[in-house]
Design an enzyme around this catalytic site. Structure first.
Site, PDB file in Angstrom:
ATOM      1  N   LYS A 224       0.761  -1.217  -0.084  1.00  0.00           N
ATOM      2  CA  LYS A 224       0.129   0.060   0.016  1.00  0.00           C
ATOM      3  C   LYS A 224       0.891   1.550  -0.007  1.00  0.00           C
ATOM      4  O   LYS A 224       1.531   1.338   0.826  1.00  0.00           O
ATOM      5  CB  LYS A 224      -0.825  -0.172   1.174  1.00  0.00           C
ATOM      6  N   ASP A 229      -2.692  10.337   3.827  1.00  0.00           N
ATOM      7  CA  ASP A 229      -3.884  10.020   3.807  1.00  0.00           C
ATOM      8  C   ASP A 229      -4.857  11.002   4.710  1.00  0.00           C
ATOM      9  O   ASP A 229      -4.713  11.248   5.879  1.00  0.00           O
ATOM     10  CB  ASP A 229      -4.341   8.501   4.559  1.00  0.00           C
ATOM     11  N   LYS A 236     -10.161  13.070   8.129  1.00  0.00           N
ATOM     12  CA  LYS A 236      -9.869  12.773   9.433  1.00  0.00           C
ATOM     13  C   LYS A 236      -9.628  14.073  10.420  1.00  0.00           C
ATOM     14  O   LYS A 236      -9.406  15.141   9.554  1.00  0.00           O
ATOM     15  CB  LYS A 236      -8.494  12.058   9.348  1.00  0.00           C
ATOM     16  N   GLU A 308      -9.503   3.918   2.098  1.00  0.00           N
ATOM     17  CA  GLU A 308      -9.045   3.636   0.440  1.00  0.00           C
ATOM     18  C   GLU A 308      -8.088   2.870   0.407  1.00  0.00           C
ATOM     19  O   GLU A 308      -7.823   2.484  -0.927  1.00  0.00           O
ATOM     20  CB  GLU A 308      -8.537   5.190   0.397  1.00  0.00           C
ATOM     21  N   ARG A 310      -7.539  -0.259   0.878  1.00  0.00           N
ATOM     22  CA  ARG A 310      -8.017  -1.814   0.332  1.00  0.00           C
ATOM     23  C   ARG A 310      -8.461  -1.436  -1.145  1.00  0.00           C
ATOM     24  O   ARG A 310      -8.401  -2.342  -1.897  1.00  0.00           O
ATOM     25  CB  ARG A 310      -9.132  -2.155   1.117  1.00  0.00           C
TER      26      ARG A 310
END
Length: 459
Positions: A224, A229, A236, A308, A310
Site C-alpha cells: 500500500k 491520507d 480525518k 481507501e 484496500r
C-alpha cells in the site's frame, strides 16, 4: 550504517561483558571492573550499558545488561550502538544468539539524518564466529530502507518521490520498472487506483518492479503506497493526520523486503506492485456512496473514503493474481483495529495456507520479528454486503475491522497458489534498544527467512 563489522579482532578492540540480571559475580570481567559496576549500581538490567575505566582513566571495556533469563530480546544489543564510545569493540563471550545480537547492534545504530539529526557514534565491532556479515548487513539495510521511506515527510515522499525511490532500488539490483501514470490507469483497467488518487496534485500511479529469471518461482509483493491520507471527503481530524506520512508503510516494507531478497540473489521471479497515491480532498475526489468498478469487475460501494487503502490494493492484487504467482503477499498500514487488537508491535497476518502460516510462525519466533496469525472468518463477509453493488468497502458496525479488511482483499485473489495479508503499523511509538521512535520494518525479516528456506540464498 555507523557500525562497521570487523572480520577479526584488533589489538585495540575493547571487551563488552554481557551480564544477566543480578549475576555480576558470575561475569568473567576483571574483579576491579566488577567492583566498579557494583559501585555504579549496575545490575545487568536489560539493555543497560556501563563503560569501565582503565588505570589511566581511558575506557577499558563495557558491561551490557541481558536482563532476566528468557525475558530479554535478542536484538537488545542495539543499545550498545547508542551508548558505547567510538572505537572498536568485541564481545568477551559470544552471545547466545550471536547473529541476532549483531543484527540488533546494526539496527540500533540507525538514525534518520536527512533533516539535520546527527548520526550515531562510529563503532567497529568484531563478528562472533559463525555470523555471516553479508546476511546481517543486507537485513539491516532492508530495514533501514523501510525506515527511511516512512520517516520522510509526505512533502518529500509523494507518489513521484516513491517512484524515484523504487527506480533507484531497481537500478541498484538490475531490476526493471514500469510505471502506469495518471489517466493511463483507466486505459490499463486500474480504475480504483485512479479514483483514490485523482484529487491529488501528484498523479496516481502503479509501480511494477520485476527481477529474477523468468522461469523461477513467481513471488509477488504488493504494498500500500498511500503517501498521505487525509481521509478524503470523510476527512480525518487533525490528530488523525499527524502520522499519515506513514500510510505508505506497506510500500516501504515490501521495498525493504525486495532489497533483501535481491541482495541475497534468491532464485525467484520477484514482482513488486505499489499503487502510489495521495488520498486528497478536492472537487474531483471520490465520494461516500459512489460505486467504483474494480479491475476484477466487482463493483464496490464506498461506505467510507477513509478506507481507501484496500481499494488501491484490490486493483493491484487483482493484477498480480492474473499471473498466478506461487506466493502473493500484500503489506499495508490498513486498519486501526489491528492496533487495538495487538498493539503497535505485533502485526496480524491472514492466510488460508496452513503450511505458510506454520512457517511464518516459526520464522517470526526464530528471528525475533513479531507476527500473529488471525482468522479470515468467512461468515464476516456478509458484513460487507451492499444493497446496490457487489460489495461495500467497509462494514457498518465497526466490529472485526482487521479481519474484515482482509476478507475484502481476499475477494480479489483467486488464482494465486498461496496468499498472505499483513496488516502492519509501520511505526515505533516508543524507543527500543534496536529501534528509535519512527518508521519501522515489520514482518519482513520473518518473511525473508521463510523465502530463504524455500528458495535458497547465495550467501
Amino acid at each position: 550504517m555507523s557500525v562497521t563489522l570487523l572480520s577479526s579482532p584488533k589489538a585495540s578492540s575493547l571487551p563488552v561483558y554481557a551480564v544477566e540480571a543480578d549475576a555480576l559475580d558470575a561475569c568473567k570481567a576483571p574483579k576491579t571492573a566488577i567492583s566498579w559496576a557494583k559501585a555504579n549500581g549496575f545490575s545487568g538490567a536489560a539493555a543497560t550499558v556501563l563503560t569501565v575505566p582503565g588505570e589511566n582513566g581511558a575506557v577499558a571495556g563495557a558491561f551490557f545488561g541481558l536482563g532476566k533469563t528468557d525475558a530479554g530480546n535478542p536484538l537488545a544489543a542495539g543499545a550498545l550502538a547508542r551508548h558505547l564510545p567510538e572505537g572498536d569493540w568485541h564481545f568477551a563471550d559470544a552471545p547466545k544468539d550471536a547473529e541476532l545480537a549483531i543484527l540488533g547492534l546494526l539496527l540500533g545504530s540507525y538514525a534518520f539524518t536527512r533533516y539535520g539529526k546527527k548520526p550515531r557514534n562510529a563503532l567497529g565491532f568484531v563478528l562472533p564466529e559463525g555470523v555471516d556479515a553479508n546476511r546481517v548487513e543486507r537485513l539491516a539495510n532492508g530495514c533501514f530502507l523501510a525506515r527511511d521511506l516512512i520517516n520522510t515527510p509526505a512533502g518529500d515522499m509523494g507518489p513521484d518521490a516513491l517512484e524515484d525511490a523504487t527506480r533507484a532500488l531497481a537500478n541498484e539490483h538490475g531490476a526493471s520498472l514500469s510505471v502506469t501514470l495518471g489517466n493511463d490507469l483507466l486505459k490499463k483497467n486500474l480504475p480504483m487506483i485512479h479514483a483514490v488518487g485523482r484529487a491529488a496534485e501528484a498523479a496516481p500511479r502503479l509501480l511494477d518492479l520485476r527481477w529474477g529469471r523468468e522461469n523461477a518461482p513467481k513471488i509477488t509483493l504488493v504494498g500500500k503506497g498511500v503517501c498521505f491520507d487525509t481521509g478524503g471527503l470523510d476527512i480525518k481530524p487533525a490528530a488523525g493526520m499527524l502520522l499519515m506520512k506513514k500510510d505508505m508503510g506497506g510500500a516501504a516494507n515490501v521495498l525493504g523486503l525486495a532489497a533483501i531478497l535481491m541482495a541475497a540473489k534468491l532464485d525467484i521471479r520477484l514482482r513488486v506492485l505499489i499503487p502510489a497515491v495521495e488520498n486528497a480532498v478536492a472537487g474531483n475526489a471520490f465520494r461516500p456512496g459512489d460505486v467504483l468498478t474494480s479491475r476484477k469487475g466487482l463493483t464496490v460501494e464506498i461506505g467510507n473514503t477513509d478506507a481507501e487503502g484496500r481499494l488501491v490494493l484490490a486493483d493491484a492484487m487483482a493484477l498480480a493474481d492474473e499471473e498466478e504467482p506461487e506466493l502473493l503477499i500484500d503489506m499495508a498500514t490498513l486498519t486501526g483495529a489491528a492496533r487495538v487488537a495487538l498493539g503497535p508491535d505485533v502485526p496480524p497476518y491472514y492466510t488460508d495456507d496452513e503450511a505458510l502460516a506454520g512457517a511464518l510462525a516459526q520464522a517470526s519466533e526464530s528471528v525475533a520479528d513479531p507476527l500473529w496469525r488471525m482468522p479470515l472468518w468467512k461468515p464476516y463477509l456478509s458484513r460487507l454486503d451492499s444493497k446496490i453493488a457487489d460489495i461495500n468497502n467497509v462494514s457498518l458496525d465497526g466490529f472485526a475491522g482487521s479481519p474484515i479488511a482482509g476478507l475484502f482483499l481476499g475477494r480479489f485473489v483467486e488464482k494465486a497458489k498461496s496468499w498472505a495479508h499483513f496488516d502492519i503499523y509501520g511505526w515505533n511509538p516508543a524507543d527500543k534498544p534496536y529501534a528509535p521512535i519512527g518508521g519501522e520494518a515489520q514482518g519482513i525479516r520473518a518473511i525473508e527467512r521463510v523465502l530463504a528456506n524455500r528458495y535458497g540464498s547465495a550467501s
